[in-house]
Design an enzyme around this catalytic site. Structure first.
Site, PDB file in Angstrom:
ATOM      1  N   LYS A  73     -62.613  -0.164  29.851  1.00 43.68           N
ATOM      2  CA  LYS A  73     -62.040  -1.280  30.604  1.00 43.68           C
ATOM      3  C   LYS A  73     -61.271  -0.710  31.793  1.00 43.68           C
ATOM      4  CE  LYS A  73     -59.193  -5.407  29.676  1.00 43.68           C
ATOM      5  NZ  LYS A  73     -58.423  -6.122  28.631  1.00 43.68           N
ATOM      6  N   SER A 148     -59.751 -10.924  27.917  1.00 41.84           N
ATOM      7  CA  SER A 148     -59.956 -10.317  29.209  1.00 41.84           C
ATOM      8  C   SER A 148     -60.906  -9.118  29.212  1.00 41.84           C
ATOM      9  CB  SER A 148     -58.599  -9.881  29.769  1.00 41.84           C
ATOM     10  OG  SER A 148     -58.058  -8.836  29.012  1.00 41.84           O
ATOM     11  N   SER A 172     -57.587 -10.206  23.680  1.00 41.18           N
ATOM     12  CA  SER A 172     -58.507  -9.750  24.734  1.00 41.18           C
ATOM     13  C   SER A 172     -59.585  -8.762  24.297  1.00 41.18           C
ATOM     14  CB  SER A 172     -57.716  -9.134  25.886  1.00 41.18           C
ATOM     15  OG  SER A 172     -57.176 -10.159  26.688  1.00 41.18           O
TER      16      SER A 172
END
Lengths: 480, 96
Positions: A73, A148, A172
């Site tokens: 990420k 996310s 997330s």
């Protein structure tokens, strides 16, 4: 999956270089549609793969993660690599150091394919808040991948990485895993170092794996866990080899079913799939125990007060002075006179997206004089009550089951106009972060929507630092 | 409901420049979310201490010394500064 690839690497069925090339080819073929990757690390990835191939050739021992292509990420720092956190304010930021998780993975010879998309500063539940691109759900490209860590889940579900790391502040990792039909683990707060993770809410953030199966999640966790002197909040106890605890046997395990989670607002189909999952656990020898978590109804409000407060503090560093975007000739701001203050106002106005500004302002308000007691302090008190709910529950049960999300993957634009609607996607996931406990999302079934079979995730929450038990429960479910 | 002045005050505290048309939008959105936060008023928190560190870690200390050769790191940090002069970070005047 990881264990099998590792076997194939060791017995020469495939080389790490070919494996990496295959994944890079997958990315080139699929990612123009999916949109998971923000930055590719092709050259370094192939170099690392070569190192692994040479070690294998020489007969050296390699780790389970050696030569395995993965994605990060884009809020985790990799030295010399662009790290944006999905924000334009960090568009040109080149991290000058490795996050602890990254240096741990590098030591194990992991192959980092690149950095993947996310909601700006990890604020969102659909990855639509990325300042760069939309990421599509590989299961149905008309739908969001969740967020996310939407890029991480989409990269894994779309076979563009064997596994990915995500970060989880209120769901997330777990919610996108649920939306994309993969496994997502949020470890206990402090289990994994946050050093080098661009902070959203420091008392809640935790890094964890998104994988194809539970064993892979255990393997990855074992290699990123542990105390770190660079993160004072990291747990003082060491990690374990979690994969060694997966016996696939849960006879007598007590699974808590919170009354409060299966009442109002839950989609009927998801409710039914959840009950079927519970029946399966029962058939595997687990005992279902109804429990009460009386303060559940407050969790989301507590969460958003604490998150926005910490956000307003953490994101003060993006000021146009230290790094990233710096605007010094805009004349749009309402106050200022060409001095330092104007740089702050203009840089943050231009460089930050709507949701980020919303949260900074909410947190600023919640922490401001006269409101602190009513919002932040009150939230920290109710947070204690939430933790006590779980302490009581864990006297009676070993793990707690719930859906991961109140819905399946939704369509693009469905919730972007109503921030509160988007917040409600986190209803089942925020509590694990608030109380610091570990939780895992794993596929439990599918729902048919417009002719497409969409995955549904089930969530188990475990005792603090009880990842081995938690993983074993999900592993047993997956195995049978 | 937050008024226009409230929003401008919060934005100034948060160092975020706002356009005129954004003020009304944030008035509406922030008020809606703050209304949702009101929910907590119903929670009985009498004699409840606010929670500190969630897993109970307390005062982790270390000595204040550089532990490794930091030259490379310093160089990387410098390269990220938007403006530098004479090997220092350059900041605009704080007085008009």
């Amino acid at each position: 999956m990881i264990r099998e690839i590792n076997e194939n690497l060791k017995n020469g069925k495939i080389t790490a270089t070919d494996l990496t090339r295959n994944y890079l080819a997958n990315i080139k073929e699929k990612d123009p549609v999916i949109g998971a990757f923000l930055t590719l690390n092709e050259e370094e990835a192939l170099k690392k793969a070569q190192v692994v191939d040479e070690k294998i050739k020489k007969g050296e021992e390699i780790d389970l993660l050696a030569g395995i292509p993965m994605a990060l990420k884009d809020n985790m720092c990799v030295k010399g690599m662009r790290t944006t956190a999905g924000s334009k304010i960090l568009d040109n930021y080149i991290a000058p150091f490795d996050a602890t998780v990254v240096s741990k993975l590098k030591q194990k010879d992991a192959v980092i394919l690149g950095k993947v998309n996310m909601d700006e500063f990890a604020m969102g539940a659909s990855t639509e808040n990325s300042a760069y691109q939309k990421t599509k759900n590989p299961v149905d490209t008309t739908r969001v991948p969740g967020g996310s860590s939407g890029g991480s889940a989409a990269a894994v579900a779309g076979d563009m990485a064997v596994y990915a790391l995500g970060s989880d502040t209120g769901g997330s990792i777990r919610q996108p895993a649920s939306f994309c039909g993969v496994v997502g683990l949020k470890p206990t707060y402090g289990r994994v170092s946050r050093h080098g993770l661009i902070a959203m809410a420091s008392s809640l953030d935790q890094i964890g794996p998104i994988t194809h199966n539970v064993e892979d999640a255990a393997i990855v966790l074992s290699r990123i866990a542990g105390q770190d002197k660079k993160d004072a909040t990291s747990a003082q106890s060491g990690g374990k080899f979690y994969e060694d605890y997966l016996q696939g046997e849960i006879k007598g395990m007590k699974i808590g079913v919170p009354k409060e989670y299966f009442t109002h607002g839950l989609d009927e189909e998801i409710k039914n799939i959840s009950f079927e999952a519970l029946e399966k656990f029962k058939s595997l020898g687990a005992e279902l125990v109804e429990i009460n978590l009386p303060h559940s109804d407050y969790a989301l409000a507590v969460y958003y007060i604490i998150v926005t407060s910490e956000v307003s503090s953490n994101l003060a560093r993006f000021d146009g002075i230290r790094y990233g975007l710096s605007i010094d000739d805009q004349k749009e701001s309402r106050i200022g006179n060409g001095n330092l203050l104007e740089t702050y106002l203009d840089t943050r106005q231009i460089g930050l997206g709507d949701e980020v500004k919303r949260r900074i302002m909410l947190g600023t308000y919640a922490l401001s004089a006269g409101y602190y007691d009513a919002y932040y302090k009150k939230a920290q008190k109710v947070r204690r009550l939430l933790r006590q709910d779980f302490e009581e529950a864990f006297k009676k049960v070993d793990v707690i089951f719930s859906p991961t999300a109140p819905e399946v993957a939704f369509k693009f634009g469905e919730k972007t106009l109503d921030p509160l609607q988007m917040y409600l996607s986190d209803i089942y996931t925020v509590t694990a972060n608030l109380i610091g406990a570990p939780a895992i999302s794993f596929p439990v079934g599918n729902v048919e929507k417009e002719g497409v079979s969409l995955p549904v995730g089930g969530q188990l929450t475990g005792k603090w630092f009880g990842e081995e038990e938690l993983l074993n429960a999900a592993y047993s479910f997956e195995k049978y | 409901m937050l008024n226009k002045e409230n929003i401008m005050h919060i934005a100034a505290l948060a160092r975020i420049g706002l356009r005129e048309d954004e003020i009304e939008k944030y008035q509406r959105e922030l008020s809606l979310i703050l209304d949702y936060f009101q929910k907590l008023e119903k929670a009985d928190t009498e004699n409840v201490e606010p929670i500190g560190h969630i897993t109970g870690i307390n005062n982790v200390l270390r000595s204040d010394e550089a532990s490794e050769n930091q030259a490379d790191l310093v160089k990387g940090i410098f390269e990220n500064f938007p403006a530098t002069a004479n090997n220092k970070v350059k900041v605009k005047s704080i007085l008009s």
